[in-house]
Design a protein around this motif. Structure first.
Motif, PDB file in Angstrom:
ATOM      1  N   SER A 163       0.821  -1.206   0.000  1.00 25.15           N
ATOM      2  CA  SER A 163       0.000   0.000   0.000  1.00 25.15           C
ATOM      3  C   SER A 163       0.861   1.264   0.000  1.00 25.15           C
ATOM      4  CB  SER A 163      -0.904  -0.003   1.238  1.00 25.15           C
ATOM      5  OG  SER A 163      -0.092   0.065   2.396  1.00 25.15           O
ATOM      6  N   GLY A 164       2.198   1.068  -0.083  1.00 27.29           N
ATOM      7  CA  GLY A 164       3.068   2.250  -0.205  1.00 27.29           C
ATOM      8  C   GLY A 164       3.515   2.816   1.133  1.00 27.29           C
ATOM      9  N   HIS A 165       3.482   2.006   2.176  1.00 24.49           N
ATOM     10  CA  HIS A 165       3.935   2.469   3.492  1.00 24.49           C
ATOM     11  C   HIS A 165       5.232   1.767   3.867  1.00 24.49           C
ATOM     12  CE1 HIS A 165      -0.241   3.733   3.447  1.00 24.49           C
ATOM     13  NE2 HIS A 165       0.118   4.663   4.350  1.00 24.49           N
ATOM     14  N   VAL A 166       6.071   2.492   4.607  1.00 26.85           N
ATOM     15  CA  VAL A 166       7.357   1.930   5.001  1.00 26.85           C
ATOM     16  C   VAL A 166       7.137   0.776   5.951  1.00 26.85           C
ATOM     17  CG1 VAL A 166       9.538   2.396   6.174  1.00 26.85           C
ATOM     18  CG2 VAL A 166       8.488   4.151   4.719  1.00 26.85           C
ATOM     19  N   SER A 167       7.807  -0.359   5.650  1.00 27.34           N
ATOM     20  CA  SER A 167       7.613  -1.499   6.536  1.00 27.34           C
ATOM     21  C   SER A 167       8.934  -2.045   7.054  1.00 27.34           C
ATOM     22  CB  SER A 167       6.845  -2.613   5.809  1.00 27.34           C
ATOM     23  OG  SER A 167       7.561  -2.986   4.650  1.00 27.34           O
ATOM     24  N   GLY A 168      10.028  -1.540   6.611  1.00 32.51           N
ATOM     25  CA  GLY A 168      11.350  -1.945   7.111  1.00 32.51           C
ATOM     26  C   GLY A 168      12.331  -0.812   6.883  1.00 32.51           C
ATOM     27  N   TRP A 169      13.413  -0.745   7.673  1.00 30.90           N
ATOM     28  CA  TRP A 169      14.243   0.485   7.730  1.00 30.90           C
ATOM     29  C   TRP A 169      15.642   0.127   8.164  1.00 30.90           C
ATOM     30  CZ3 TRP A 169      13.014   4.854   5.650  1.00 30.90           C
ATOM     31  CH2 TRP A 169      13.554   6.053   6.056  1.00 30.90           C
ATOM     32  N   ASN A 170      16.645   0.378   7.403  1.00 30.39           N
ATOM     33  CA  ASN A 170      17.993   0.032   7.864  1.00 30.39           C
ATOM     34  C   ASN A 170      18.710   1.271   8.397  1.00 30.39           C
ATOM     35  OD1 ASN A 170      18.931   1.441   5.627  1.00 30.39           O
ATOM     36  ND2 ASN A 170      20.512  -0.057   5.167  1.00 30.39           N
ATOM     37  N   THR A 171      19.907   1.042   8.950  1.00 30.06           N
ATOM     38  CA  THR A 171      20.607   2.177   9.573  1.00 30.06           C
ATOM     39  C   THR A 171      21.071   3.178   8.527  1.00 30.06           C
ATOM     40  OG1 THR A 171      22.567   0.794   9.613  1.00 30.06           O
ATOM     41  CG2 THR A 171      21.411   1.060  11.698  1.00 30.06           C
ATOM     42  N   PRO A 188       3.864   6.789   4.924  1.00 30.90           N
ATOM     43  CA  PRO A 188       3.866   6.603   3.462  1.00 30.90           C
ATOM     44  C   PRO A 188       5.199   6.997   2.852  1.00 30.90           C
ATOM     45  CG  PRO A 188       2.671   8.600   4.048  1.00 30.90           C
ATOM     46  CD  PRO A 188       3.027   7.938   5.334  1.00 30.90           C
ATOM     47  N   LEU A 189       5.499   6.356   1.748  1.00 29.13           N
ATOM     48  CA  LEU A 189       6.739   6.626   1.024  1.00 29.13           C
ATOM     49  C   LEU A 189       6.817   8.096   0.619  1.00 29.13           C
ATOM     50  CD1 LEU A 189       9.229   5.661  -0.704  1.00 29.13           C
ATOM     51  CD2 LEU A 189       7.609   5.390  -2.573  1.00 29.13           C
ATOM     52  N   SER A 190       5.654   8.676   0.313  1.00 25.32           N
ATOM     53  CA  SER A 190       5.622  10.044  -0.190  1.00 25.32           C
ATOM     54  C   SER A 190       6.196  11.037   0.820  1.00 25.32           C
ATOM     55  CB  SER A 190       4.189  10.427  -0.545  1.00 25.32           C
ATOM     56  OG  SER A 190       3.384  10.291   0.612  1.00 25.32           O
ATOM     57  N   GLN A 191       6.331  10.595   2.081  1.00 24.37           N
ATOM     58  CA  GLN A 191       6.880  11.450   3.128  1.00 24.37           C
ATOM     59  C   GLN A 191       8.242  12.026   2.743  1.00 24.37           C
ATOM     60  OE1 GLN A 191       5.602  10.814   6.691  1.00 24.37           O
ATOM     61  NE2 GLN A 191       7.223  11.833   7.865  1.00 24.37           N
ATOM     62  N   PHE A 192       9.044  11.237   1.984  1.00 21.63           N
ATOM     63  CA  PHE A 192      10.414  11.682   1.666  1.00 21.63           C
ATOM     64  C   PHE A 192      10.474  12.557   0.416  1.00 21.63           C
ATOM     65  CE2 PHE A 192      10.724   7.117   3.006  1.00 21.63           C
ATOM     66  CZ  PHE A 192      10.835   7.392   4.355  1.00 21.63           C
ATOM     67  N   PHE A 193       9.356  12.671  -0.260  1.00 20.20           N
ATOM     68  CA  PHE A 193       9.382  13.426  -1.512  1.00 20.20           C
ATOM     69  C   PHE A 193       9.164  14.912  -1.264  1.00 20.20           C
ATOM     70  CE2 PHE A 193       9.478  10.402  -5.094  1.00 20.20           C
ATOM     71  CZ  PHE A 193       9.565   9.237  -4.368  1.00 20.20           C
ATOM     72  N   THR A 194       9.619  15.710  -2.200  1.00 17.09           N
ATOM     73  CA  THR A 194       9.417  17.154  -2.067  1.00 17.09           C
ATOM     74  C   THR A 194       7.944  17.431  -2.336  1.00 17.09           C
ATOM     75  OG1 THR A 194       9.823  17.524  -4.412  1.00 17.09           O
ATOM     76  CG2 THR A 194      11.723  17.660  -2.962  1.00 17.09           C
ATOM     77  N   PRO A 195       7.435  18.529  -1.769  1.00 17.36           N
ATOM     78  CA  PRO A 195       6.021  18.859  -1.989  1.00 17.36           C
ATOM     79  C   PRO A 195       5.709  18.926  -3.482  1.00 17.36           C
ATOM     80  CG  PRO A 195       7.003  20.336  -0.365  1.00 17.36           C
ATOM     81  CD  PRO A 195       8.105  19.478  -0.880  1.00 17.36           C
ATOM     82  N   GLU A 196       6.652  19.420  -4.261  1.00 14.43           N
ATOM     83  CA  GLU A 196       6.396  19.541  -5.706  1.00 14.43           C
ATOM     84  C   GLU A 196       6.154  18.159  -6.306  1.00 14.43           C
ATOM     85  OE1 GLU A 196       8.693  21.253  -3.607  1.00 14.43           O
ATOM     86  OE2 GLU A 196      10.349  21.294  -5.064  1.00 14.43           O
ATOM     87  N   ASP A 197       7.048  17.199  -5.936  1.00 11.22           N
ATOM     88  CA  ASP A 197       6.918  15.861  -6.494  1.00 11.22           C
ATOM     89  C   ASP A 197       5.654  15.170  -6.000  1.00 11.22           C
ATOM     90  OD1 ASP A 197       9.144  16.130  -7.975  1.00 11.22           O
ATOM     91  OD2 ASP A 197      10.480  14.997  -6.648  1.00 11.22           O
ATOM     92  N   ARG A 198       5.335  15.462  -4.719  1.00 10.98           N
ATOM     93  CA  ARG A 198       4.120  14.838  -4.159  1.00 10.98           C
ATOM     94  C   ARG A 198       2.908  15.327  -4.933  1.00 10.98           C
ATOM     95  NH1 ARG A 198       4.401  15.556   2.199  1.00 10.98           N
ATOM     96  NH2 ARG A 198       6.119  16.885   1.547  1.00 10.98           N
ATOM     97  N   GLU A 204       3.606   7.806  -6.169  1.00 11.04           N
ATOM     98  CA  GLU A 204       2.674   6.765  -6.633  1.00 11.04           C
ATOM     99  C   GLU A 204       3.125   6.224  -7.983  1.00 11.04           C
ATOM    100  OE1 GLU A 204       1.687   9.789  -5.571  1.00 11.04           O
ATOM    101  OE2 GLU A 204       0.892   9.217  -3.610  1.00 11.04           O
ATOM    102  N   ARG A 205       3.595   7.130  -8.847  1.00  8.84           N
ATOM    103  CA  ARG A 205       4.033   6.693 -10.179  1.00  8.84           C
ATOM    104  C   ARG A 205       5.201   5.720 -10.078  1.00  8.84           C
ATOM    105  NH1 ARG A 205       3.560  11.804 -11.798  1.00  8.84           N
ATOM    106  NH2 ARG A 205       5.804  12.145 -11.863  1.00  8.84           N
ATOM    107  N   GLU A 206       6.087   6.024  -9.145  1.00 13.40           N
ATOM    108  CA  GLU A 206       7.252   5.146  -8.972  1.00 13.40           C
ATOM    109  C   GLU A 206       6.820   3.736  -8.589  1.00 13.40           C
ATOM    110  OE1 GLU A 206      10.388   6.359  -6.373  1.00 13.40           O
ATOM    111  OE2 GLU A 206      10.941   8.043  -7.674  1.00 13.40           O
TER     112      GLU A 206
END
Ligand code: ADP
Length: 827
Positions: A163-171, A188-198, A204-206
């Motif tokens: 569903s596009g949410h982070v489920s694992g995270w490394n150092t 959500p993955l979109s958290q790391f994107f710039t507002p413009e890209d969001r 979502e396209r990725e």
């Protein structure tokens, strides 16, 4: 999934038999061996079991649901057994291998049922075992992957659920994006994107691309927890296991690489700009080199430097002999400094620019550095005189010999920035080109000046050679027409005087050309200064007396010895005395004084005459230089007397200098000469022997291809009582000499055909004229000629036009000494 669920002992059986009684009977029998699920409704289909047994009506109703369950919800093989009457063949063919795996015909044979059930259950167990092993292997590799992921700090790795949410995270992700696992998992993955890209739906396209194509990679800006951005390269891979399990995203921080790239792009840009500027420099160099005067070189370079370096100010300065007094300044200012365009503050050498000239090194300073520079603070007065500076760059003009010629300065870049190393390189290059051009222009100026002087000289020469001709011509007419003895005598002395003047001019000319070609040799002896001065005074006295001047000579009381060529040194002082006499109104005073200082003698010739203007003082020793060039005011010179003086004095190891307080204030020439080393032989200079008026008659042969010269000399000698014959070429001379042996032969060296040297050799060798006095006559008084004539067997050497006194003296001497020991005649 509970452990043992697939165990052999208690497999779970779901019975879906619509006929109640049959179902009860079957369940009873099955319950003795298996766990039988109670079947109330069809929903039991969704329960956990290892084998389903159903009849035709149930299958009809549940086929789709079974198929779905088998395919999508059950990770391990789930078998279904159909119990049906033998005649329901279509039912079997329709469902076998789709929803059902096995068929048993009713009425049921219990042994057969159990056998079929066991086969199905074993297949399920094997599938489960395989699955377990696979899972273990998977888990193992997942662990390895985990380790790998943790270890890779440069990469951020994280898992994204379908569903596009982070489920694992490394150092690495923690380090790169700034979130700890607890805070970010579930976001959500979109958290790391710039507002413009969001906004444009990039996240979502990725994911969509990854889902449909398996992967998606991109480079873009991402945002960290603290809001800062970094340039990242990301790769998303979809995790498929039958269905989409999620995504793995690998991120790398490319900020540094991007910065490096941008840096390279910037450098490249600058390189390009510099290359473009160098092209301009090359173009400018053509313009600079085509400038023929120093002025235009400076104008071009100043303008080009300002244009190419894009500054508001540019100033070039050229010093003269490293002096600031006569420095030439050229300025180029943009409109910003329009009101300064007419300023003309002469640099006085006190400013910071003098540092550049003194070191011959470029200087590049910001405005702050400039103002902090000690040399800048010293130049306070000058600063007020020129437009305000803003940053400063300067490069020296350097001559071929490494001497400083001046400098170029620029200030105030139009883009407002500080001067860069690249700017410096450009200015240094321009300054270098200008230096060469300045020197060339100076050479060109020098050549032009020399050429102009030579033209003037030729005019003067023609004039000076023509001057004596009129009086000589007149005198000839007088002698021809007048019978008055006194008048004829006066005419004769006039001719002598005019001739002497012409001879002197020609001698000077020959001397100067020989000296400049390095063809003169000094016959140095130990001579007394008094003898030199006496000889010079004697030569100049007629001129001095004619003008009614008074000459005072003051010499030290003790003899001063010099290692010098007496004739040449006397020539130096007589030239100076002649000039003093020439450039002075009648009745002036000349002083010649000599004083000894340590190991040199200083001789000064001072007059009360016209004087020399200051700007001419440095030039008068140059060839063909005359202060007043008007021919009407000519004093009978060619502008080479002082050149001779300078060269001859220098050949003697001395120096000469002129000073004058200006026009009408008199002049003073100072000659410094080194004293002789003790022990040099002293030339004995006695009084000149009296001209012998009467010598015994001699048999003389005169040979000259110039018939007038031959005949006139013969005539004069005959008038003096000698027996003279003439020949105009070598062979005739030899014939005459053979017919009647001469006592004296006056032989021109430059005869056509057989030259004088050859004639002399033949006379000595073939004719055996060993006793005859052979005198060479030549137009060139060169030492080289003298040597050659001596080698050819000549006894003496006379320079044309022949001085009669010299010939008579030779004749007199030849009587006293045997042939072969005659001294050289006058030169
Ligand atoms: P010339 O006398 O043949 O012109 P010189 O080389 O001897 O050439 O002198 C060069 C010039 O220097 C002269 O033409 C004259 O203008 C100037 N000059 C030389 N000596 C004197 C002097 N004693 N007083 C004034 N001017 C002089």
């Amino acid at each position: 999934m509970k452990s043992g669920g697939y165990g052999a002992t208690m497999s779970r059986i779901l019975v879906l038999i619509d006929h109640k009684e049959n179902r009860r009977l079957l369940a009873e029998w099955l319950a003795t061996r298996y766990t039988v699920l109670p079947q109330e409704t069809d929903e039991a289909l969704d329960e956990e079991y290892d084998l389903g047994i159903l009849d035709g009506t149930a299958l009809d109703r549940l086929a789709d649901r079974i198929q779905t369950r088998k395919l999508y919800q059950q990770t391990v093989f789930l078998p279904f057994l159909l119990v049906t009457a033998e005649q329901h063949v279509e039912l079997v063919t329709k469902h076998l291998w789709k929803s059902i795996d096995e068929v048993i015909h009713s009425p049921i044979d219990k042994v057969e049922l159990q056998a079929r059930m066991e086969v199905l259950l074993r297949a399920r167990r094997q599938a489960a075992a395989l699955r377990l092993a696979g899972e273990r292997a998977l888990r193992h590799s997942e662990e390895r992957l985990g380790l790998l992921i943790e270890g890779v700090q440069d990469y951020a790795l994280f898992l994204i659920d379908p569903s596009g949410h982070v489920s694992g995270w490394n150092t690495g992700a923690e380090r790169l994006l700034g979130y700890e696992a607890e805070e970010i998992i579930g976001q959500p993955l979109s958290q790391f994107f710039t507002p413009e890209d969001r906004q444009t739906g990039k996240p979502e396209r990725e994911l969509e691309t990854a889902r449909t194509t398996g992967r998606s990679s991109d480079e873009n800006w991402l945002v960290r927890k603290d809001g800062s951005r970094f340039w990242a390269s990301g790769l998303i891979t979809a995790l498929q296991d039958g269905s989409l399990q999620g995504y793995v995203k690998v991120l790398r921080d490319l900020s540094e690489r991007k910065q490096a790239k941008e840096q390279i792009a910037r450098l490249l840009g600058r390189e390009k700009q510099q290359a473009a500027r160098l092209v301009q420099v090359a173009a400018a160099s053509l313009t600079i080199h085509s400038a023929l005067s120093v002025d235009s070189v400076l104008r071009v370079i100043t303008h080009e430097a300002r244009r190419i370096l894009d500054t508001h100010q540019s100033v070039s300065t050229m010093t003269v002999n490293e002096q600031w007094a006569q420095a030439i300044n050229t300025i180029s200012l943009s409109d910003k400094y329009a009101q300064w365009r007419t300023y003309d503050a002469k640099p006085d050498g006190s400013g910071i620019y003098a540092v550049v000239c003194a070191t011959n090194k470029p200087m590049r300073l910001t405005q702050a550095e400039l103002e902090a520079h000690p040399a800048w603070r010293r130049s306070g007065k000058e600063v007020a005189n020129h437009p305000p500076l803003r940053g400063w760059l300067a490069a020296p003009f350097v001559g071929r010999d490494g001497r400083n010629l001046g400098l170029i300065q620029v200030s105030d870049k139009v883009d407002g920035g500080d001067f860069t190393a690249a700017d410096e390189a450009i200015l240094v290059q321009l300054a270098y080109i200008a230096s060469v051009a300045i020197e060339n222009a100076r050479l060109y100026d020098g050549l032009r000046e020399a050429d102009r002087r030579k033209d003037e000289f030729l005019a003067t020469l023609a004039h000076e050679l023509r001057n004596p001709l009129a009086p000589i011509n007149n005198a000839l007419q007088i002698i021809h027409l007048s019978s008055d003895r006194a008048a004829r005598e006066q005419a004769r002395t006039m001719m002598e005087r005019q001739l002497a003047q012409m001879v002197r001019l020609v001698d000077d000319l020959l001397d100067v050309s020989r000296i400049t070609r390095g063809k003169i040799e000094l016959h140095r002896e130990r001579v007394e200064l008094a003898a030199v001065v006496a000889s010079a005074a004697e030569t100049s006295r007629p001129l001095i007396e004619a003008a009614g001047h008074e000459l005072t000579i003051t010499l030290p009381p003790v003899p001063i010895h010099l290692d010098a060529d007496l004739t040449r040194l006397a020539q130096v002082f007589s030239n100076l005395l002649n000039n003093a006499a020439k450039y002075m109104e009648e009745g002036g005073h000349i002083w010649l004084t000599a004083e000894q200082f340590r190991d040199e003698v200083v001789v000064k010739v001072r007059d009360t005459g016209l004087g020399i203007p200051a700007e001419m003082l440095p030039k008068i020793f140059e060839m063909f230089t005359q202060v007043d060039r008007s021919l009407e005011r000519s004093q009978g010179g060619l502008g080479i007397g002082l050149t001779l003086v300078k060269r001859l004095v220098e050949m003697h190891g001395g120096s000469v200098q002129a000073i004058s307080e200006g026009l009408g204030r008199g002049s003073e020439f100072t000659v410094r000469l080194p004293l002789t080393q003790e022990g040099a032989p002293l030339a004995v200079v006695g009084p000149k022997p009296e001209t012998p008026h009467k010598t015994p008659p001699r048999r003389i042969l005169v040979v000259d291809d110039n018939t007038d010269a031959a005949e006139s000399l013969a005539q004069v000698l005959r008038l003096n009582g000698h027996e003279v014959r003439t020949a105009y070429d070598g062979p005739t001379a030899l014939d005459l000499a053979r017919a009647q042996v001469p006592e004296v032969v006056l032989l021109d060296l430059g005869l056509p055909g057989m030259n004088g040297v050859e004639v002399a050799q033949r006379m000595r060798q073939s004719l055996g004229l060993t006793d005859a006095l052979l005198v060479a006559l030549t137009g060139y008084g060169q030492d080289e000629d003298r040597r050659r004539s001596q080698e050819a067997g000549f006894n003496a050497h006379l320079v044309k036009p022949v001085n009669l006194d010299a010939v008579l003296m030779l004749l007199a001497r030849s009587q006293a000494a045997p042939p072969g020991q005659h001294g050289a005649g006058e030169g």
